[in-house]
Design a protein around this motif. Structure first.
Motif: not given
Length: 195
Positions: A132-135, A169-175, A181-188
């Motif tokens: 969770f810390a890594a996320a 780590p975000i995918r697994t710890e805070m789905p 994240i995915e939405t904003n990566i696509a927009e970026a």
């Protein structure tokens, strides 16, 4: 009368103040200057406290906050390694382990060992607390990059695939947060902020 352990602790506090002088590649949200390690560690701790409701597993928030405060202390000796600098990453582990021994070795035995253990747990990313810390540690600079218009991503020509890999780590710890994240990566990527 103060004992020798007090002076060891005082030296540790003086040395760790140098984290304010270690500048990272990420910019502040307003893009005016680079963030320093002390600011990052504080903001990472605050990120963990704020995003705690999205943790998929039960975690000990106090331990996570301690990891946040300690995780980059070693950089006063090892320097910061940019997450996407593959050449610098080759020597990162050795530099950081040497710095770990040096910085936590300043403290009296048990206290130094406790802090070192938290640092090593964070690095290993094997416990629920460390994951969770890594996320949270990865979300914080992502958020700053979005806020600053992708300033450090553009400077370092970062690829969207690199970000996706780093955000695992975000995918697994805070789905739920990973969807953001995915939405904003696509927009970026669409805006040309990422390759």
């Amino acid at each position: 009368m103060l004992d020798n352990n007090f002076y060891k602790r005082l030296l540790f506090l003086q040395e760790t103040d140098k984290a304010k002088e270690v500048f990272r590649q990420n910019y502040l949200a307003d893009g005016t200057r680079r963030e320093n390690d002390a600011e990052h560690m504080w903001h990472f701790a605050l990120t963990a406290m704020t995003l705690y409701p999205y943790a998929k597993k039960k975690v000990d928030l106090d331990r996570v906050i301690k990891m946040a405060i300690l995780h980059d202390i070693i950089e006063v000796y090892s320097g910061d390694t940019y997450a996407y600098d593959e050449e610098a990453k080759k020597s990162q582990h050795a530099r950081e382990m040497e710095a770990c021994e040096k910085i936590f070795g300043l403290l009296p035995g048990d206290q130094g060992e406790e802090m070192k253990a938290l640092f090593l747990e964070f690095e290993a990313m094997e416990t629920d607390d460390a994951l969770f810390a890594a996320a949270c540690d990865r979300f914080q600079p992502f958020m700053l990059n979005l806020s600053s218009g992708g300033k450090s991503w553009l400077e370092h020509e970062v690829y969207a695939d690199q970000i996706i890999e780093r955000m695992q780590p975000i995918r697994t710890e805070m789905p739920e947060v990973f969807e953001y994240i995915e939405t904003n990566i696509a927009e970026a990527k669409a805006k040309g902020l990422l390759k």
